[in-house]
Design a protein around this motif. Structure first.
Motif, PDB file in Angstrom:
ATOM      1  N   GLN A 281      38.617  72.631   1.093  1.00 34.27           N
ATOM      2  CA  GLN A 281      38.949  71.599   0.121  1.00 34.27           C
ATOM      3  C   GLN A 281      40.327  71.917  -0.445  1.00 34.27           C
ATOM      4  OE1 GLN A 281      35.239  72.366  -2.136  1.00 34.27           O
ATOM      5  NE2 GLN A 281      34.873  70.160  -2.014  1.00 34.27           N
ATOM      6  N   ILE A 283      43.317  70.790  -3.295  1.00 32.42           N
ATOM      7  CA  ILE A 283      43.482  70.084  -4.567  1.00 32.42           C
ATOM      8  C   ILE A 283      44.963  69.907  -4.872  1.00 32.42           C
ATOM      9  CG2 ILE A 283      42.944  70.115  -7.031  1.00 32.42           C
ATOM     10  CD1 ILE A 283      40.689  72.080  -6.392  1.00 32.42           C
ATOM     11  N   GLN A 311      38.907  68.355   3.120  1.00 36.54           N
ATOM     12  CA  GLN A 311      38.628  67.436   2.015  1.00 36.54           C
ATOM     13  C   GLN A 311      39.776  67.489   1.015  1.00 36.54           C
ATOM     14  OE1 GLN A 311      34.795  68.406   0.375  1.00 36.54           O
ATOM     15  NE2 GLN A 311      33.777  68.367   2.370  1.00 36.54           N
ATOM     16  N   LEU A 313      41.412  66.456  -2.475  1.00 32.82           N
ATOM     17  CA  LEU A 313      41.159  65.997  -3.838  1.00 32.82           C
ATOM     18  C   LEU A 313      42.517  65.709  -4.473  1.00 32.82           C
ATOM     19  CD1 LEU A 313      38.551  67.711  -3.074  1.00 32.82           C
ATOM     20  CD2 LEU A 313      38.216  67.923  -5.533  1.00 32.82           C
ATOM     21  N   TYR A 316      43.920  65.485  -8.882  1.00 26.31           N
ATOM     22  CA  TYR A 316      43.079  66.413  -9.640  1.00 26.31           C
ATOM     23  C   TYR A 316      43.903  67.638 -10.036  1.00 26.31           C
ATOM     24  CZ  TYR A 316      38.643  64.075  -8.600  1.00 26.31           C
ATOM     25  OH  TYR A 316      37.608  63.176  -8.524  1.00 26.31           O
ATOM     26  N   ILE A 336      30.638  67.293  -8.172  1.00 24.47           N
ATOM     27  CA  ILE A 336      31.211  67.901  -6.972  1.00 24.47           C
ATOM     28  C   ILE A 336      30.847  69.369  -6.976  1.00 24.47           C
ATOM     29  CG2 ILE A 336      33.315  68.272  -5.632  1.00 24.47           C
ATOM     30  CD1 ILE A 336      34.638  66.077  -7.175  1.00 24.47           C
ATOM     31  N   VAL A 350      37.597  71.376 -12.375  1.00 23.91           N
ATOM     32  CA  VAL A 350      38.687  70.460 -12.052  1.00 23.91           C
ATOM     33  C   VAL A 350      38.506  69.168 -12.829  1.00 23.91           C
ATOM     34  CG1 VAL A 350      38.936  71.451  -9.749  1.00 23.91           C
ATOM     35  CG2 VAL A 350      37.502  69.432 -10.073  1.00 23.91           C
ATOM     36  N   SER A 352      40.164  64.975 -13.037  1.00 26.26           N
ATOM     37  CA  SER A 352      41.043  63.936 -12.517  1.00 26.26           C
ATOM     38  C   SER A 352      42.149  63.648 -13.514  1.00 26.26           C
ATOM     39  CB  SER A 352      40.236  62.660 -12.240  1.00 26.26           C
ATOM     40  OG  SER A 352      41.103  61.594 -11.913  1.00 26.26           O
ATOM     41  N   GLN A 360      34.751  68.314 -13.539  1.00 24.31           N
ATOM     42  CA  GLN A 360      33.791  68.528 -12.472  1.00 24.31           C
ATOM     43  C   GLN A 360      33.937  69.962 -11.974  1.00 24.31           C
ATOM     44  OE1 GLN A 360      35.252  65.434  -9.887  1.00 24.31           O
ATOM     45  NE2 GLN A 360      33.814  63.920 -10.688  1.00 24.31           N
ATOM     46  N   LEU A 362      33.664  72.818  -8.683  1.00 22.70           N
ATOM     47  CA  LEU A 362      33.668  73.105  -7.258  1.00 22.70           C
ATOM     48  C   LEU A 362      33.253  74.556  -7.052  1.00 22.70           C
ATOM     49  CD1 LEU A 362      37.128  71.633  -6.103  1.00 22.70           C
ATOM     50  CD2 LEU A 362      34.892  70.582  -5.825  1.00 22.70           C
TER      51      LEU A 362
END
Length: 539
Positions: A281, A283, A311, A313, A316, A336, A350, A352, A360, A362
């Motif tokens: 992932q 970010i 993935q 993000l 974020y 998440i 994290v 947004s 959220q 991770l």
């Protein structure tokens, strides 16, 4: 006078005492990026006590003692002995692209016999690291000696001396007076952690930068940067995770913070390395990857990242990093999060960038950090006195267009240590390409200064941008051909060739070139044999 007598007795070299008595600007441990300690005084001299083996900076104003500061020393202060007492002395601090290539440039120029400078290169590491190719070390495509040769091996056929040490105190005495005249005598001196004091006529600051991890809570403790040879141990950590996760249902989770060039290259390389055994992932606070890259590089990178199920993000930012046990009350509410109950798992909080969004979580087995860096030349306090080094808020020396530090005609700064703007007023990026070109100009301008010739203004020529996206993928967008982007295996081969040409010395280029050709031949033979085996087995 008692202090002065003690200092003279301890140093036993008037040539060292004189420049240090003019003015000492304590830059701290430059290679550690420590905070500056500044002595405000009219005069400053050194005293040393053999018993405590400490260096004491004694400040004197109007004949009285204004204050003192003790700096512990492993060894007593001693002067560095230059081989020749008449030829110019050049000290280069930092052996990255800017420093090493400046030293080599000085050696390659044609000099009058009595003016060819003596050059000493100081770095805390025994190896030069070709940082853009650390990703190939992660995949096993190259060996450590190929991209991280020892300075002693690179300089063996040159008169450049290498010293492995760390800078402690810089004492320049080349400052311009109010009338524009230059102080006579040597350019200043540098004191190293070992206690060695190097007098110089010309100084090159190329101390580089280190990852800035103290941006958010927990990053220093739990996030791993990827900018040094030691950081390539990420491969060992991935191997360990694969062994620990063998037979388990949950995949390995790797989070990459930042989606600039370093973040994208790392995400692409790690996702290829995991080969479906884990999830990567990535970010970014920006709404897209590679916000400053050419469109061709962006498209090539997105294609590779999507094909490897990375993935993204986007939009974020990370608020903090910690252990799962510290987030127990939030894990159940997270949108998440991975399925896991291990309190030792890493967790990133994290959020947004959209207004009103909730935080959220991770889960991660490994967090790789690629956001921000800080120059290893620490910030100086603002002062109107002309003999202070002008340093920006970011910690870079302010230079004019000839790469001379403003107010200090005997000091040049290149690479991450230099704050230089292009003709449009934009700061030049801290990239290897900029450092390469600055090294050429710095070397030439030192030659010009020693030979009383005009100095050349530095003009950066953007040759394009390159990035690696795995063992067989890369993207190159040259600036001199509009709309062209080389990607895939072709881009990968072109990038390796470009960097092969940029390796420091001819001898090293030949050795690495032969090694790469041999590896390529072995891989080609293995590929042919594999294809033949498949054909025969199919028939």
């Amino acid at each position: 006078m008692a202090h002065l007598n003690a200092a003279a007795s301890a140093l036993s070299a008037s040539s060292v005492l004189a420049p240090l008595n003019r003015r000492v600007v304590n830059l701290g441990k430059l290679f550690h990026g420590s905070s500056l300690v500044k002595i405000h005084s009219n005069s400053l001299f050194l005293a040393s006590t053999p018993r405590s083996r400490q260096l004491r900076l004694v400040s004197s104003a109007n004949g009285g003692t204004a204050g003192s500061m003790e700096v512990s020393q492993e060894e007593a202060v001693k002067p560095y002995s230059w081989p020749d007492k008449k030829r110019p002395r050049v000290c280069v601090l930092g052996g990255g692209f800017g420093g090493l290539y400046t030293a080599l440039r000085l050696n390659s120029l044609t000099w009058p016999d009595d003016k060819k400078p003596q050059v000493i290169l100081v770095d805390q590491s025994e190896r030069f690291v070709f940082k853009p190719m650390l990703y190939e070390l992660l995949t096993g495509e190259v060996d450590a000696w190929e991209i991280a040769p020892r300075f002693s091996d690179l300089l063996v056929s040159t008169p450049v001396q290498f010293l492995r040490d760390r800078v402690k105190v810089l004492s320049p005495c080349d400052h311009l007076g109010m009338n524009g005249s230059t102080v006579s005598g040597c350019g200043g001196s540098v004191q190293l952690e070992s206690g060695l004091v190097i007098e110089y006529d010309w100084l090159v600051l190329s101390l580089g930068a280190e990852p800035k991890l103290d941006i958010i809570p927990g990053a220093v403790e739990f996030a791993l940067p990827f900018s040094t040879l030691d950081d390539a141990c990420v491969n060992d950590k991935l191997t360990k995770l694969e062994r620990e996760n063998f037979g388990k249902e949950n995949p390995i989770r790797v989070v990459v913070v930042g989606l600039g060039y370093s973040g994208v290259e790392l995400a692409a390389t790690v996702s290829e390395r995991l080969q479906g055994k884990g999830v990567v992932q990535a970010i970014s606070v920006d709404s897209s990857i590679l916000p400053t890259a050419p469109p061709g590089n962006k498209e090539a990178a997105l294609k590779v990242l999507n094909s490897r199920n990375v993935q993204l993000l986007l939009g974020y930012f990370v608020r903090r990093i910690g252990k799962a046990g510290d987030f127990r009350s939030f894990l159940e509410e997270s949108d998440i999060t991975a399925n896991g109950n291990d309190p030792e798992k890493l967790v990133l909080e994290v959020q947004s960038t959209e207004k009103g969004s909730k935080t959220q979580l991770l889960e991660a087995d490994l967090v790789l950090w690629t956001v921000g860096n800080k120059p290893l030349l620490p910030q100086l306090e603002p002062n109107a006195r002309p003999f202070d080094l002008p340093v920006t808020a970011r910690g870079q020396a302010e230079t004019d267009e000839t790469l001379q530090v403003k107010g200090h005609p005997r000091i040049f700064a290149v690479g991450d240590s230099s704050a230089l703007r292009d003709p449009k007023g934009k700061l030049l990026p801290a990239t290897a390409q900029v450092a390469f070109q600055q090294a050429d100009f710095a070397g030439w301008n030192i030659w010009a200064a020693i030979n009383n010739r005009p100095l050349l203004p530095f003009r950066f020529q953007n040759l394009g941008e390159m990035m690696v996206l795995g063992r067989f993928d890369a993207a190159i967008t040259p600036s001199f051909i509009d709309g062209l982007t080389l990607e895939g295996p072709v881009g990968h081969a072109a990038r390796k060739l470009a960097y092969l040409i940029r390796l420091p010395t001819d001898e090293h280029r030949v050795k690495v070139g032969i090694s790469w050709l041999a590896k390529s031949a072995v891989e080609s033979i293995a590929s042919v044999q594999s294809n033949i085996t498949k054909v025969l087995s199919g028939s």
